[in-house]
Design a protein around this motif. Structure first.
Motif, short mmCIF file in Angstrom:
data_model
loop_
_atom_site.label_atom_id
_atom_site.label_comp_id
_atom_site.label_asym_id
_atom_site.label_seq_id
_atom_site.Cartn_x
_atom_site.Cartn_y
_atom_site.Cartn_z
N ARG A 3 38.91 44.06 38.45
CA ARG A 3 39.67 44.05 39.59
C ARG A 3 38.95 42.88 40.68
O ARG A 3 37.77 42.55 40.64
N VAL A 4 39.71 42.43 41.43
CA VAL A 4 39.43 41.31 42.28
C VAL A 4 39.80 41.65 43.98
O VAL A 4 41.22 41.85 43.87
N GLU A 5 38.97 41.46 44.85
CA GLU A 5 39.52 41.68 46.05
C GLU A 5 38.81 40.43 47.10
O GLU A 5 37.79 39.90 46.40
N HIS A 6 39.57 40.18 48.21
CA HIS A 6 38.86 39.13 48.76
C HIS A 6 38.39 39.69 50.12
O HIS A 6 39.01 40.44 50.99
N ILE A 7 36.91 39.45 50.10
CA ILE A 7 36.06 40.55 51.24
C ILE A 7 35.11 39.56 51.52
O ILE A 7 34.41 38.39 50.68
N MET A 8 34.75 39.48 52.62
CA MET A 8 33.70 38.53 53.70
C MET A 8 33.88 37.34 53.31
O MET A 8 32.98 36.35 53.21
N GLY A 9 35.30 36.62 53.10
CA GLY A 9 35.43 35.43 52.96
C GLY A 9 35.41 34.80 51.64
O GLY A 9 35.69 33.57 51.66
N PHE A 10 35.50 35.44 50.70
CA PHE A 10 35.58 34.95 49.36
C PHE A 10 36.01 36.09 48.34
O PHE A 10 35.80 37.31 48.52
N PRO A 11 36.32 35.57 47.01
CA PRO A 11 36.89 36.46 46.17
C PRO A 11 35.67 37.39 45.48
O PRO A 11 34.58 36.69 45.16
N VAL A 12 35.96 38.69 45.37
CA VAL A 12 34.70 39.54 44.74
C VAL A 12 35.31 40.08 43.50
O VAL A 12 36.42 40.66 43.65
#
Length: 242
Positions: A3-12
């Motif tokens: 899974r990928v989410e955008h957190i803290m200004g970058f993709p995780v």
């Protein structure tokens, strides 16, 4: 499961290769933790603990144990790098992001391990923490986006790269107040992403002298490219053999 989410200004991205656990639930907890970290420690959120401390709205005894740990790490790397690494640059507010990113993802990795996840890979904007393995991690060429310099073979360890190819001259040498120079990129392999990420950032801020400094840190292996396009790597760098 990936899974990928955008957190803290970058993709995780969270990749779990373990059929014995509830992977989706584990990923939920990872992303929930990272969102919590962003809310609490982002200098770009006016209501975060970091912003409130910067405005002197909090006394030292009121800080959370997590923020105390982060600030202690910032001070450790400031001293170790002889001032090149700074969480508070002249004319700017408190910004511990260079520590928070690696520290928070490492915490997430430790939680996965504690929950019994045997094999996983967390990738936060190109910086990687792994459990189990082996995992192959490519190190991008600093000037050619479609090329790799080396491919690393890592297990139960972390890889972090500092460079200017994604965000320009965003790393400042705290000793001069000017953008860091002397290196195009520096990659550090270390037992934890806390160490790998902060060491890579500090080494990049130090410039050419940062390569030897990072290589001398316990448990760290280094790959770097300087501004003259010369590549350096430590003997123990876990390069995939062709």
């Amino acid at each position: 499961m990936r899974r990928v989410e955008h957190i803290m200004g970058f993709p995780v991205s969270v990749l779990i290769d373990d059929g014995d656990i509830a992977a989706d639930a584990a990923a939920d907890r990872v992303f929930a933790w990272l969102r919590e970290v962003d809310e609490r420690f982002s200098p770009f959120r006016s209501d975060s603990e970091v912003s409130r401390l910067d405005r002197a709205e909090l006394e030292p005894h009121e800080l959370s144990p997590d923020l105390v740990e982060v600030l202690d790490l910032c001070e450790h790397y400031r001293l170790a790098s002889r001032g090149a690494f700074q969480a508070r640059l002249p004319g700017r507010g408190l910004d511990p992001c260079a520590v928070v990113k690696g520290w928070s993802v490492q915490r997430a990795a430790e939680r996965l391990t504690a929950e019994g996840t045997a094999k996983f890979c967390l990738n936060a904007g190109g910086d990687v923490a792994t459990g189990g393995g082996p995992w192959r991690v490519g190190v991008r060429h600093p000037e050619q986006a479609d090329q790799l310099c080396v491919v690393l073979d890592v297990s139960d360890s972390a890889v972090a790269t500092s460079a200017r190819y994604e965000r320009g001259d965003h790393i400042v040498d705290g000793r001069t107040g000017r953008p860091a120079s002397g290196l195009l990129s520096v990659t550090v392999v270390a037992p934890t992403l806390t160490e790998a990420d902060a060491t890579a950032t500090a080494a990049f801020a130090m410039g050419a002298e940062g390569v030897e400094w990072a290589a001398a840190r316990e448990g760290c292996e280094v790959f770097a490219v300087d501004s003259a396009r010369r590549a350096f790597r430590t003997p123990g760098l876990p390069v995939v053999r062709q």
